[in-house]
Design a protein around this motif. Structure first.
Motif, PDB file in Angstrom:
ATOM      1  N   ASN A  83     -72.145  75.423  34.672  1.00 45.28           N
ATOM      2  CA  ASN A  83     -73.025  76.403  34.028  1.00 45.28           C
ATOM      3  C   ASN A  83     -72.646  77.845  34.348  1.00 45.28           C
ATOM      4  O   ASN A  83     -73.398  78.762  34.036  1.00 45.28           O
ATOM      5  CB  ASN A  83     -74.480  76.134  34.411  1.00 45.28           C
ATOM      6  CG  ASN A  83     -75.091  75.047  33.543  1.00 45.28           C
ATOM      7  OD1 ASN A  83     -75.249  75.218  32.335  1.00 45.28           O
ATOM      8  ND2 ASN A  83     -75.413  73.911  34.158  1.00 45.28           N
ATOM      9  N   GLY A  84     -71.496  78.031  34.955  1.00 52.76           N
ATOM     10  CA  GLY A  84     -71.010  79.376  35.183  1.00 52.76           C
ATOM     11  C   GLY A  84     -71.656  80.080  36.348  1.00 52.76           C
ATOM     12  O   GLY A  84     -72.007  79.470  37.365  1.00 52.76           O
ATOM     13  N   SER A  85     -71.893  81.390  36.191  1.00 53.47           N
ATOM     14  CA  SER A  85     -72.390  82.227  37.280  1.00 53.47           C
ATOM     15  C   SER A  85     -73.826  81.862  37.662  1.00 53.47           C
ATOM     16  O   SER A  85     -74.663  81.552  36.814  1.00 53.47           O
ATOM     17  CB  SER A  85     -72.333  83.691  36.876  1.00 53.47           C
ATOM     18  OG  SER A  85     -72.883  84.503  37.891  1.00 53.47           O
TER      19      SER A  85
ATOM     20  N   ALA B 245     -70.856  84.655  28.242  1.00 51.73           N
ATOM     21  CA  ALA B 245     -71.010  83.214  28.043  1.00 51.73           C
ATOM     22  C   ALA B 245     -71.426  82.868  26.623  1.00 51.73           C
ATOM     23  O   ALA B 245     -70.947  81.880  26.060  1.00 51.73           O
ATOM     24  CB  ALA B 245     -72.011  82.646  29.044  1.00 51.73           C
ATOM     25  N   MET B 246     -72.313  83.666  26.037  1.00 47.59           N
ATOM     26  CA  MET B 246     -72.815  83.355  24.694  1.00 47.59           C
ATOM     27  C   MET B 246     -72.716  84.568  23.778  1.00 47.59           C
ATOM     28  O   MET B 246     -73.029  85.687  24.181  1.00 47.59           O
ATOM     29  CB  MET B 246     -74.274  82.894  24.762  1.00 47.59           C
ATOM     30  CG  MET B 246     -74.502  81.581  25.491  1.00 47.59           C
ATOM     31  SD  MET B 246     -73.723  80.162  24.669  1.00 47.59           S
ATOM     32  CE  MET B 246     -74.563  80.165  23.063  1.00 47.59           C
ATOM     33  N   GLN B 247     -72.263  84.324  22.566  1.00 50.84           N
ATOM     34  CA  GLN B 247     -72.329  85.298  21.483  1.00 50.84           C
ATOM     35  C   GLN B 247     -72.769  84.528  20.250  1.00 50.84           C
ATOM     36  O   GLN B 247     -72.077  83.602  19.804  1.00 50.84           O
ATOM     37  CB  GLN B 247     -70.969  85.969  21.236  1.00 50.84           C
ATOM     38  CG  GLN B 247     -70.593  86.978  22.301  1.00 50.84           C
ATOM     39  CD  GLN B 247     -69.290  87.712  22.028  1.00 50.84           C
ATOM     40  OE1 GLN B 247     -68.821  88.443  22.886  1.00 50.84           O
ATOM     41  NE2 GLN B 247     -68.702  87.534  20.862  1.00 50.84           N
ATOM     42  N   GLY B 248     -73.936  84.874  19.729  1.00 46.13           N
ATOM     43  CA  GLY B 248     -74.490  84.104  18.615  1.00 46.13           C
ATOM     44  C   GLY B 248     -74.773  82.684  19.058  1.00 46.13           C
ATOM     45  O   GLY B 248     -75.364  82.444  20.114  1.00 46.13           O
ATOM     46  N   ASP B 249     -74.309  81.716  18.283  1.00 49.36           N
ATOM     47  CA  ASP B 249     -74.573  80.313  18.601  1.00 49.36           C
ATOM     48  C   ASP B 249     -73.356  79.616  19.201  1.00 49.36           C
ATOM     49  O   ASP B 249     -73.244  78.393  19.173  1.00 49.36           O
ATOM     50  CB  ASP B 249     -75.022  79.556  17.343  1.00 49.36           C
ATOM     51  CG  ASP B 249     -73.972  79.596  16.231  1.00 49.36           C
ATOM     52  OD1 ASP B 249     -72.939  80.276  16.411  1.00 49.36           O
ATOM     53  OD2 ASP B 249     -74.198  78.954  15.189  1.00 49.36           O
ATOM     54  N   SER B 250     -72.427  80.394  19.761  1.00 52.48           N
ATOM     55  CA  SER B 250     -71.225  79.826  20.353  1.00 52.48           C
ATOM     56  C   SER B 250     -71.022  80.394  21.756  1.00 52.48           C
ATOM     57  O   SER B 250     -71.620  81.419  22.117  1.00 52.48           O
ATOM     58  CB  SER B 250     -70.005  80.142  19.478  1.00 52.48           C
ATOM     59  OG  SER B 250     -68.848  79.507  19.965  1.00 52.48           O
ATOM     60  N   SER B 251     -70.174  79.742  22.531  1.00 51.74           N
ATOM     61  CA  SER B 251     -69.916  80.196  23.900  1.00 51.74           C
ATOM     62  C   SER B 251     -68.479  80.681  24.044  1.00 51.74           C
ATOM     63  O   SER B 251     -67.638  80.459  23.168  1.00 51.74           O
ATOM     64  CB  SER B 251     -70.189  79.067  24.896  1.00 51.74           C
ATOM     65  OG  SER B 251     -69.098  78.155  24.911  1.00 51.74           O
TER      66      SER B 251
ATOM     67  N   THR C  30     -61.156  91.760  35.713  1.00 53.54           N
ATOM     68  CA  THR C  30     -60.636  91.653  37.081  1.00 53.54           C
ATOM     69  C   THR C  30     -61.063  90.377  37.797  1.00 53.54           C
ATOM     70  O   THR C  30     -60.556  90.092  38.877  1.00 53.54           O
ATOM     71  CB  THR C  30     -61.105  92.850  37.932  1.00 53.54           C
ATOM     72  OG1 THR C  30     -62.527  92.781  38.136  1.00 53.54           O
ATOM     73  CG2 THR C  30     -60.759  94.169  37.265  1.00 53.54           C
ATOM     74  N   ALA C  31     -61.995  89.605  37.223  1.00 54.29           N
ATOM     75  CA  ALA C  31     -62.553  88.444  37.912  1.00 54.29           C
ATOM     76  C   ALA C  31     -62.414  87.177  37.071  1.00 54.29           C
ATOM     77  O   ALA C  31     -62.389  87.232  35.841  1.00 54.29           O
ATOM     78  CB  ALA C  31     -64.027  88.686  38.242  1.00 54.29           C
ATOM     79  N   ILE C  32     -62.371  86.029  37.745  1.00 50.33           N
ATOM     80  CA  ILE C  32     -62.231  84.744  37.067  1.00 50.33           C
ATOM     81  C   ILE C  32     -63.572  84.321  36.486  1.00 50.33           C
ATOM     82  O   ILE C  32     -64.630  84.523  37.096  1.00 50.33           O
ATOM     83  CB  ILE C  32     -61.730  83.672  38.059  1.00 50.33           C
ATOM     84  CG1 ILE C  32     -60.460  84.160  38.756  1.00 50.33           C
ATOM     85  CG2 ILE C  32     -61.474  82.350  37.351  1.00 50.33           C
ATOM     86  CD1 ILE C  32     -59.372  84.637  37.830  1.00 50.33           C
ATOM     87  N   ASP C  33     -63.535  83.723  35.298  1.00 51.19           N
ATOM     88  CA  ASP C  33     -64.783  83.235  34.716  1.00 51.19           C
ATOM     89  C   ASP C  33     -65.363  82.139  35.603  1.00 51.19           C
ATOM     90  O   ASP C  33     -64.668  81.172  35.936  1.00 51.19           O
ATOM     91  CB  ASP C  33     -64.534  82.682  33.310  1.00 51.19           C
ATOM     92  CG  ASP C  33     -65.838  82.429  32.569  1.00 51.19           C
ATOM     93  OD1 ASP C  33     -66.511  81.440  32.912  1.00 51.19           O
ATOM     94  OD2 ASP C  33     -66.192  83.221  31.682  1.00 51.19           O
ATOM     95  N   PRO C  34     -66.628  82.275  36.011  1.00 54.48           N
ATOM     96  CA  PRO C  34     -67.210  81.309  36.954  1.00 54.48           C
ATOM     97  C   PRO C  34     -67.314  79.896  36.391  1.00 54.48           C
ATOM     98  O   PRO C  34     -67.436  78.938  37.176  1.00 54.48           O
ATOM     99  CB  PRO C  34     -68.587  81.902  37.262  1.00 54.48           C
ATOM    100  CG  PRO C  34     -68.891  82.816  36.117  1.00 54.48           C
ATOM    101  CD  PRO C  34     -67.573  83.355  35.675  1.00 54.48           C
ATOM    102  N   HIS C  35     -67.269  79.731  35.078  1.00 57.14           N
ATOM    103  CA  HIS C  35     -67.228  78.380  34.514  1.00 57.14           C
ATOM    104  C   HIS C  35     -65.930  77.664  34.881  1.00 57.14           C
ATOM    105  O   HIS C  35     -65.880  76.421  34.889  1.00 57.14           O
ATOM    106  CB  HIS C  35     -67.326  78.421  32.983  1.00 57.14           C
ATOM    107  CG  HIS C  35     -68.642  78.871  32.452  1.00 57.14           C
ATOM    108  ND1 HIS C  35     -68.962  80.203  32.278  1.00 57.14           N
ATOM    109  CD2 HIS C  35     -69.733  78.170  32.043  1.00 57.14           C
ATOM    110  CE1 HIS C  35     -70.185  80.293  31.774  1.00 57.14           C
ATOM    111  NE2 HIS C  35     -70.682  79.079  31.623  1.00 57.14           N
TER     112      HIS C  35
END
Length: 594
Positions: A77-79, A130-136, A147-152
């Motif tokens: 679920n990411g961050s 993580a989300m834009q509209g109805d997509s991730s 500069t940082a890794i996606d927590p997912h």
């Protein structure tokens, strides 16, 4: 035995013989015994050290980490602290995160190495919205923090561990980076309303593009950022709308292709000297922290050429200063003509680009069934790429990808009827052309397991781990009875084994990797295409048959004594005149004695 079964038998022989001399031909019983265990090709162990290795030695594997394998369910679920980068996990939806991550990719390095892969190229891994509209942002192209890794996908340490593990296997790791845009945060009052939640644009779903002339005359959009999103980008300067073009959405033509938003994503003003310096500093920092072996650069043609001519040398020189002498960058320029593509390696100072021209030529010959002169015309344009520090031998070649769809899908929807055996034969022939013609081959993840897909974009981004997406799982995969509901890391799959064989040939015969290419024969109808690769006075003759019938042709060669590396149906030779007879949808490789 029908013509495609004959071809399958030839392919099996190839797996056994690889680069054997004729005296090494084995009996059927010996062949059966050798086939009991899947072959592997750990070619990375036999190549020069990754740090000093020339890019033309590589075999790339292009992978979307979220769709590969889930090595750590705690990050699904990411961050846990940043709202904008948490959630979006739904493994039953093709538009959402599925849980694959960097730890999972690290666990599967042996699977890749044993296929003959030497370099891994990952879709963007920096922290996304993580989300834009109805997509991730499972794909990685909606970056908030450069500069940082996606927590997912995991942590910075996970990424460093992956790179260390790959380097320990003498494999390279490439990041996919973006300079054209960031995530969609900036809104326009004229299109999105005062609160950003309503649509006022004249065209449904499209904020109409305003030209440079309109902007110069004061006809501009009123920008704003929704409350709570004012400081969600990193570095901090990226939060200021003044560093973006803010001209509405691109129409993909003319100046809008450079200055318009890419499907609503905030288009960074790469004309601005402050932005140029800022982005150079950002990616110098990424190189300094993680020490990757290179970058693939997204949406290159949507950025002004002057930016690349300054950015590219700066990053390469920085990497060299850190002890990465072969740091290599290649860009995505979605165009099919050498005249356009080459501008980015010459004027734009990029080392290489993805060769969409090659993909198009293979599509035309093996899917649309045009003549092999299409290949001849493509390679005749290689001179456009020649400059002081690069040429066509450094182009990165592929047959399908995450945007246009898989090559197997293109075959699936072709206007010509064909059974599975013919599709497999065409896929294998496309791979052989990719490996043995000039350029650096890229295997798109899942192709080695017969993935097909229903189209481009989301429909070509299936899971290697067991999938819960219904539209993935109803696919009829090539060469297997499995579906994407199963785990698909089968090293005995015939396409995996075909790539093993190609990689071993690639290793055993250096001229097939970086020899000078010359055309020998092409025709205006489906049939034979012949070319040579020559290195250190060692010449190889490669002949492919794109037709569904046997094809024969005679060639007058400068070298003599061509012996089979990959067998043809028949070959005769006398006084430099070579006659090749090839079975349908097959290829042959011969090495000259003198």
């Amino acid at each position: 035995m029908n013509k495609y079964n004959k071809l399958a038998f030839i392919s099996l022989c190839t797996l056994i013989l690889w680069a054997c001399e004729p005296s090494d031909v084995r009996s059927a019983a010996q062949v059966d015994a050798r086939l009991a265990q899947p072959k592997v090709a750990k070619i990375s162990e036999q190549l020069p050290p990754y740090l000093t290795r020339d890019i033309r030695e590589e075999v790339f594997y292009f992978v979307m980490p979220d769709r590969f394998i889930n090595g750590d369910k705690s990050n699904d679920n990411g961050s846990k602290t940043l709202v904008e980068s948490q959630g979006g996990f739904d493994p039953s939806s093709k538009s959402h995160y599925h849980g694959g991550d960097i730890i999972g990719l690290k666990e599967k390095l042996p699977y890749l190495q044993e296929m003959g892969i030497t370099s891994i190229w990952m879709t963007p891994i920096m922290r996304n919205q993580a989300m834009q509209g109805d997509s991730s942002g499972y794909h990685g192209y909606w970056v908030l923090d450069f500069t940082a890794i996606d927590p997912h996908l995991g942590s910075a340490q996970d990424l460093k561990d992956l790179i260390d593990a790959a380097h320990a296997l003498n494999m390279k790791v490439f990041f996919d980076i973006i300079a054209n845009h960031s995530a969609d945060v900036i809104k326009f009052k004229e299109c999105h309303g005062e609160d950003g939640k309503q649509w006022l644009g004249e065209t449904e779903g499209l904020c109409d593009y305003k030209t440079l002339e309109q902007v110069a005359n004061g006809d501009t959009y009123s920008t704003f950022v929704s409350p709570g999103s004012e400081d969600i980008k990193t570095p901090q300067w990226l939060n200021d709308p003044k560093f973006y073009h803010n001209q509405g959405d691109s129409t993909w033509e003319g100046e809008s292709a450079i200055y318009g938003d890419f499907a609503g994503l905030d288009d960074i003003d790469t004309d601005n000297p402050e932005v140029v310096k800022g982005l150079i500093d950002v990616f110098k920092g990424v190189v300094s922290e993680f020490k990757p072996d290179g970058f693939r650069i997204d949406t290159v043609k949507h950025v002004n050429m002057e930016f690349w001519s300054e950015f590219s040398p700066a990053i390469v020189e920085h990497a060299k200063s850190l002890g990465i002498p072969q740091f290599f960058m290649f860009g995505e320029v979605y165009d099919f003509t050498p005249e356009v593509l080459s501008q980015f390696t010459t004027t734009g100072n990029m080392q290489s680009i993805l060769d969409f021209g090659f993909q198009s030529a293979v599509f035309q010959t093996l899917v649309e069934r045009k003549g092999t002169d299409v290949l001849a015309m493509l390679f005749a344009g290689d001179h456009h790429y020649k400059d002081a520090d690069s040429d066509a031998s450094q182009l990165v070649t592929f047959t399908g990808n995450h945007d246009m769809g898989r090559f197997a899908h293109l075959l699936d929807v072709a206007k010509f009827e064909m059974d599975e055996a013919e599709k497999l034969a065409r896929v294998k022939l496309s791979n052989a052309l990719m490996y043995f013609s000039r350029g650096i081959p890229v295997v798109y993840y899942g192709d080695e397991q017969g993935f097909v897909g229903d189209g481009h974009d989301k429909d070509s981004r299936q899971d290697m781990m067991p999938s819960l997406v219904a539209s993935f799982n109803d696919d009829d995969l090539l060469g297997t009875d499995k579906t994407t509901a199963d785990s698909n890391f089968d090293q005995s799959h015939e396409l995996y084994q075909d790539l093993v064989a190609l990689a071993q040939l690639y290793l055993d015969h250096p001229a097939l990797r970086n020899g000078q290419q010359a055309q020998v024969y092409a025709q205006s109808t489906p049939g034979l295409y012949a070319f040579t690769r020559t290195l250190d006075n060692k010449q190889y003759l490669i002949v492919a048959n794109t037709a569904t019938t046997d094809q024969s042709q005679t060639f007058t060669m400068n070298y003599q004594g061509y012996e089979p590396v990959v067998l043809a149906k028949d070959k005769t030779e006398q006084d430099g005149v070579v006659t090749i007879n090839l079975a349908p949808l097959s290829y042959a490789v011969f090495k000259a004695k003198k």
